[in-house]
Design a protein around this motif. Sequence first.
Motif, mmCIF file in Angstrom:
data_model
loop_
_atom_site.group_PDB
_atom_site.id
_atom_site.type_symbol
_atom_site.label_atom_id
_atom_site.label_comp_id
_atom_site.label_asym_id
_atom_site.label_seq_id
_atom_site.Cartn_x
_atom_site.Cartn_y
_atom_site.Cartn_z
ATOM 1 N N SER A 2 0.829 -1.211 0.000
ATOM 2 C CA SER A 2 0.000 0.000 0.000
ATOM 3 C C SER A 2 0.863 1.261 0.000
ATOM 4 O O SER A 2 0.430 2.305 -0.496
ATOM 5 C CB SER A 2 -0.945 -0.006 1.196
ATOM 6 O OG SER A 2 -0.219 -0.190 2.372
ATOM 7 N N ARG A 3 2.090 1.146 0.577
ATOM 8 C CA ARG A 3 2.984 2.315 0.537
ATOM 9 C C ARG A 3 3.432 2.574 -0.899
ATOM 10 O O ARG A 3 3.501 3.727 -1.345
ATOM 11 C CB ARG A 3 4.209 2.056 1.411
ATOM 12 C CG ARG A 3 3.924 2.091 2.890
ATOM 13 C CD ARG A 3 4.909 1.205 3.610
ATOM 14 N NE ARG A 3 4.823 1.388 5.039
ATOM 15 C CZ ARG A 3 5.209 0.485 5.919
ATOM 16 N NH1 ARG A 3 5.730 -0.647 5.533
ATOM 17 N NH2 ARG A 3 5.101 0.704 7.208
ATOM 18 N N THR A 86 12.016 9.855 5.740
ATOM 19 C CA THR A 86 11.877 9.701 7.194
ATOM 20 C C THR A 86 10.507 9.140 7.557
ATOM 21 O O THR A 86 10.198 8.965 8.731
ATOM 22 C CB THR A 86 12.103 11.043 7.934
ATOM 23 O OG1 THR A 86 11.208 12.007 7.396
ATOM 24 C CG2 THR A 86 13.513 11.529 7.787
ATOM 25 N N ALA A 87 9.685 8.889 6.537
ATOM 26 C CA ALA A 87 8.412 8.168 6.755
ATOM 27 C C ALA A 87 8.750 6.673 6.774
ATOM 28 O O ALA A 87 9.812 6.270 6.295
ATOM 29 C CB ALA A 87 7.440 8.502 5.629
ATOM 30 N N PRO A 88 7.846 5.856 7.314
ATOM 31 C CA PRO A 88 8.161 4.416 7.371
ATOM 32 C C PRO A 88 8.031 3.734 6.015
ATOM 33 O O PRO A 88 7.181 2.871 5.812
ATOM 34 C CB PRO A 88 7.137 3.889 8.385
ATOM 35 C CG PRO A 88 6.033 4.858 8.376
ATOM 36 C CD PRO A 88 6.596 6.178 7.998
ATOM 37 N N VAL A 89 8.858 4.162 5.070
ATOM 38 C CA VAL A 89 8.909 3.526 3.752
ATOM 39 C C VAL A 89 10.358 3.150 3.459
ATOM 40 O O VAL A 89 11.269 3.907 3.772
ATOM 41 C CB VAL A 89 8.378 4.457 2.623
ATOM 42 C CG1 VAL A 89 6.896 4.679 2.763
ATOM 43 C CG2 VAL A 89 9.101 5.790 2.613
ATOM 44 N N SER A 90 10.551 1.968 2.866
ATOM 45 C CA SER A 90 11.911 1.534 2.546
ATOM 46 C C SER A 90 12.339 2.150 1.211
ATOM 47 O O SER A 90 11.505 2.698 0.464
ATOM 48 C CB SER A 90 11.966 0.018 2.448
ATOM 49 O OG SER A 90 11.253 -0.403 1.312
ATOM 50 N N THR B 48 15.689 10.888 13.125
ATOM 51 C CA THR B 48 14.531 10.563 12.279
ATOM 52 C C THR B 48 14.754 9.323 11.417
ATOM 53 O O THR B 48 13.857 8.928 10.667
ATOM 54 C CB THR B 48 14.196 11.738 11.335
ATOM 55 O OG1 THR B 48 15.365 12.038 10.554
ATOM 56 C CG2 THR B 48 13.771 12.966 12.102
ATOM 57 N N LEU B 70 12.281 1.186 10.057
ATOM 58 C CA LEU B 70 10.916 1.524 9.644
ATOM 59 C C LEU B 70 10.012 1.718 10.857
ATOM 60 O O LEU B 70 9.166 2.620 10.880
ATOM 61 C CB LEU B 70 10.346 0.446 8.727
ATOM 62 C CG LEU B 70 10.983 0.320 7.341
ATOM 63 C CD1 LEU B 70 10.174 -0.622 6.468
ATOM 64 C CD2 LEU B 70 11.119 1.661 6.657
ATOM 65 N N ARG B 73 10.774 5.013 12.416
ATOM 66 C CA ARG B 73 10.232 6.137 11.651
ATOM 67 C C ARG B 73 8.719 6.270 11.826
ATOM 68 O O ARG B 73 8.177 7.363 11.697
ATOM 69 C CB ARG B 73 10.586 5.963 10.169
ATOM 70 C CG ARG B 73 12.063 6.201 9.907
ATOM 71 C CD ARG B 73 12.329 6.194 8.431
ATOM 72 N NE ARG B 73 13.218 5.121 8.038
ATOM 73 C CZ ARG B 73 13.397 4.736 6.784
ATOM 74 N NH1 ARG B 73 12.757 5.319 5.814
ATOM 75 N NH2 ARG B 73 14.231 3.754 6.504
ATOM 76 N N SER B 74 8.050 5.140 12.105
ATOM 77 C CA SER B 74 6.594 5.220 12.308
ATOM 78 C C SER B 74 6.251 5.907 13.635
ATOM 79 O O SER B 74 5.120 6.327 13.849
ATOM 80 C CB SER B 74 5.983 3.820 12.257
ATOM 81 O OG SER B 74 6.386 3.094 13.396
ATOM 82 N N HIS B 102 1.982 6.561 5.965
ATOM 83 C CA HIS B 102 2.075 6.075 7.344
ATOM 84 C C HIS B 102 1.053 4.964 7.593
ATOM 85 O O HIS B 102 0.740 4.648 8.744
ATOM 86 C CB HIS B 102 1.866 7.218 8.346
ATOM 87 C CG HIS B 102 3.105 8.035 8.534
ATOM 88 N ND1 HIS B 102 3.354 9.186 7.822
ATOM 89 C CD2 HIS B 102 4.189 7.855 9.318
ATOM 90 C CE1 HIS B 102 4.532 9.676 8.184
ATOM 91 N NE2 HIS B 102 5.054 8.896 9.084
ATOM 92 N N LEU B 103 0.546 4.389 6.507
ATOM 93 C CA LEU B 103 -0.345 3.224 6.555
ATOM 94 C C LEU B 103 -1.623 3.483 7.346
ATOM 95 O O LEU B 103 -2.124 2.582 8.031
ATOM 96 C CB LEU B 103 0.387 2.001 7.131
ATOM 97 C CG LEU B 103 1.510 1.427 6.279
ATOM 98 C CD1 LEU B 103 2.108 0.208 6.943
ATOM 99 C CD2 LEU B 103 1.014 1.075 4.878
#
Lengths: 238, 318
Positions: A2-3, A86-90, B48, B70, B73-74, B102-103
């Motif tokens: 989804s990312r 810096t978002a939770p994405v690889s 960050t 990850l 970062r969340s 951010h899901l």
Amino acid sequence: MSRVWAIASREFAAFFRLPVGWVVIALYLTLTGVVFALGVVRPGQPASLRAFFQISVWLLTFVAPAISMRLFSEEIRTGTLEPLMTAPVSDWHVVLGKYFGAVGFLVAMLAPTLIYVVTLAMLSTPDYGPMLAGYLGLLLLGLLYLAIGLVASSLTSNQILAFLGSLFFLLLMRALTTNGAQMVGPPVDTALYALSVDLRLAEFAKGVIDTSNVIFFLTASVWFLVIGVVSLESRRWR
Amino acid sequence: MIDLVNVKKRFGAVEAVQGVTLHAAPGEILGLLGPNGAGKTTTIRMVTGYLPPTSGSVTVAGYDSVRDSLKLRSQIGYMPESAALHPEMRVVDHLDFCGRIHLMDRRRRRVGLDRVIERCWLQEVRRRRVGQLSKGYRQRVSLACALIHDPPALVLDEPTSGLDPTQIIETRKLVRELSSDRTMILCSHILPEVERTCDRVVLLARGRVRAEGSIPELTGASAGTSVILDLGRGGFSGPATEQWLRDQPEVLSARSIGESDQFLVELASRGGVEARASISRRIIEAGFDLREFRSERPSLEGLFLRALDDGADKEPDS
């Protein structure tokens, strides 16, 4: 996934929010339209889109760098890459998201050309096999060229440099694997011919879908995406 | 909540961060101060998860920045200084995009979007394109992006840059409100901003922590060392007087205040009263008219300047 989808859909929409997307589509459709009208729809000519595919292969050499040039360069220039990273994405999420967004745009650019198929169908009884193979070849070529353009874009904050870098690489690659191969002769020419996109596309133009050709384009595209990920990751170490 | 232990970051031959250790507790606002090149941005980027440390460890909410990047970062909302946004996007679309990466599902995004639009005063511009907004509004959109997923830790780089005075006051209030249930690191050049907002301050210079503590602790430690001198120059020019003061053994730093004959002087605290008596004698002996000699209220600014001078003194010769 989804990312990746989130990044891809943002990227796809961005092409249509900016003039560059509309300009690229307009130029491509105008030029292919002229070729279709003057070179395809002629009395006595076979009902084939070969001329359209030939000009499209050349146009893609310029159009693909124009599509891919802003993928990373713009983000690096404006600084938006930092909050994204810096978002939770690889790194893979980012590269695939941007790549699929660009591929989506390419498909959107090619989709209106189906009107040429419809026109031919109304005027005659064309052989759909070579057309299907031609479109597949064009799409596979686009996948490879966009992956190469993505790498160029990840290396600089300047869109023009990214465009020129990928254009130069594509022209050099085609020159080396055609004229270059002829000049060097055996045994090196065998390796160069194996890398030639033109020879492989000639197969598609004949209506032949050879699995090895499909695998070549897909594998080469994946390799360039891997280089794109490495390039992006290397920004963290610089 | 946010912990850095002996963190170093090297770029080629340059060691930008040289063994920084700091801790921000839950509900605390930690101010990160320092001049350009102090290593603030590099430190923030390591917090960050944007940059991995060369050595040492960075953890946020127990997640390591390298092993659980990850997840770390969340847990963080990051507002960069330059309000890096996509100018072609509408404000709502931009915030929605931040929520999606951010899901957050559709329902959470809708709730989060309404919440941050209200908190960051974006109601009037929610349908406008980011590129058409003033700098102040872009800052607020950037803050809203950092808040959309309601993170337990926030890193804000110059959050009031470009805002008008009313917005600055409102932003300070918002930052204080937000800190009630989350940890924050606030990076700023504006010292009054830090004094009014932060619970604790870490002062960085040349990649090292030069001072750390609450503001009363830090300014209290330097009490009595800042003095304001009003001097008749006796033929000296302003810069020459300033230089003369700096050359005195009791003086750590000296600078002119405005266009008057007044100078803010930081004296060596170990000298105490003797240092003040000694510098007074020297001033008179040198032919200046000593018109005023008064102790200055200890300030973060004085501390800042002295820490920088200390950093320069301790820097090895190259």
